[in-house]
Motif scaffolding. Sequence first.
Motif, PDB file in Angstrom:
ATOM      1  N   LEU A  63      -9.916  15.758   2.638  1.00 24.49           N
ATOM      2  CA  LEU A  63      -9.119  15.670   1.246  1.00 24.49           C
ATOM      3  C   LEU A  63      -8.142  14.647   1.736  1.00 24.49           C
ATOM      4  N   GLU A  64      -7.477  14.543   2.870  1.00 24.37           N
ATOM      5  CA  GLU A  64      -6.333  13.445   2.837  1.00 24.37           C
ATOM      6  C   GLU A  64      -7.304  11.967   2.875  1.00 24.37           C
ATOM      7  N   ALA A  65      -8.190  11.732   3.108  1.00 25.96           N
ATOM      8  CA  ALA A  65      -8.910  10.641   3.073  1.00 25.96           C
ATOM      9  C   ALA A  65      -9.317  10.346   1.435  1.00 25.96           C
ATOM     10  N   GLN A  66      -9.711  11.366   0.935  1.00 24.22           N
ATOM     11  CA  GLN A  66     -10.025  11.242  -0.796  1.00 24.22           C
ATOM     12  C   GLN A  66      -8.786  10.941  -1.361  1.00 24.22           C
ATOM     13  N   VAL A  67      -7.587  11.604  -1.084  1.00 24.08           N
ATOM     14  CA  VAL A  67      -6.497  11.382  -1.659  1.00 24.08           C
ATOM     15  C   VAL A  67      -5.913   9.968  -1.495  1.00 24.08           C
ATOM     16  N   GLN A  68      -6.122   9.560  -0.192  1.00 23.40           N
ATOM     17  CA  GLN A  68      -5.959   7.915   0.252  1.00 23.40           C
ATOM     18  C   GLN A  68      -6.640   6.786  -0.845  1.00 23.40           C
ATOM     19  N   LEU A  69      -8.082   7.136  -0.840  1.00 25.28           N
ATOM     20  CA  LEU A  69      -8.948   6.603  -1.436  1.00 25.28           C
ATOM     21  C   LEU A  69      -8.616   6.623  -3.190  1.00 25.28           C
ATOM     22  N   LEU A  70      -7.897   7.703  -3.913  1.00 23.43           N
ATOM     23  CA  LEU A  70      -7.830   7.675  -5.011  1.00 23.43           C
ATOM     24  C   LEU A  70      -6.379   7.148  -5.241  1.00 23.43           C
ATOM     25  N   SER A  71      -5.651   7.154  -4.334  1.00 21.86           N
ATOM     26  CA  SER A  71      -4.183   6.446  -4.351  1.00 21.86           C
ATOM     27  C   SER A  71      -4.385   5.023  -4.550  1.00 21.86           C
ATOM     28  N   THR A  72      -5.175   4.342  -3.674  1.00 24.28           N
ATOM     29  CA  THR A  72      -5.488   3.024  -3.551  1.00 24.28           C
ATOM     30  C   THR A  72      -6.190   2.526  -5.012  1.00 24.28           C
ATOM     31  N   GLU A  73      -7.177   3.554  -5.675  1.00 17.47           N
ATOM     32  CA  GLU A  73      -7.741   3.330  -6.783  1.00 17.47           C
ATOM     33  C   GLU A  73      -6.926   3.302  -7.910  1.00 17.47           C
ATOM     34  N   VAL A  74      -5.756   4.032  -7.954  1.00 20.36           N
ATOM     35  CA  VAL A  74      -4.788   4.113  -9.020  1.00 20.36           C
ATOM     36  C   VAL A  74      -3.788   2.889  -8.805  1.00 20.36           C
ATOM     37  N   GLU A  75      -3.286   2.509  -7.769  1.00 17.06           N
ATOM     38  CA  GLU A  75      -2.671   1.303  -7.667  1.00 17.06           C
ATOM     39  C   GLU A  75      -3.309   0.255  -8.225  1.00 17.06           C
ATOM     40  N   GLN A  76      -4.735  -0.034  -7.878  1.00 16.68           N
ATOM     41  CA  GLN A  76      -5.464  -1.119  -8.264  1.00 16.68           C
ATOM     42  C   GLN A  76      -5.495  -1.022  -9.795  1.00 16.68           C
ATOM     43  N   LEU A  77      -5.680  -0.018 -10.376  1.00 14.99           N
ATOM     44  CA  LEU A  77      -5.878   0.141 -11.861  1.00 14.99           C
ATOM     45  C   LEU A  77      -4.394  -0.165 -12.551  1.00 14.99           C
ATOM     46  N   LYS A  78      -3.333   0.077 -11.784  1.00 14.51           N
ATOM     47  CA  LYS A  78      -1.996  -0.181 -12.346  1.00 14.51           C
ATOM     48  C   LYS A  78      -1.890  -1.828 -12.414  1.00 14.51           C
TER      49      LYS A  78
END
Length: 82
Positions: A63-78
Amino acid sequence: MTTFEHREIRGITIKNMIVTVASTASIVISVMTTYFQLKGDIQDVRSNQETQTRVNEIRLKTLEAQVQLLSTEVEQLKHEKH
């Protein structure tokens, strides 16, 4: 006068002594059997708990790895949006 410990107890027969010893042995065996069964059950519970703890740790890391990945994707989208 004699002390209580040295008085003769009347009515003690060999049959009474055998019954007393057999009863005591039966009680001891019963207690020991229960003790070892409980000890085994506790070991089983401990083993299951350790296994569950390991599974939970793996799930948490995933879950931590998924959260990190999603956080990175959100930052890229921003950054793409600006």
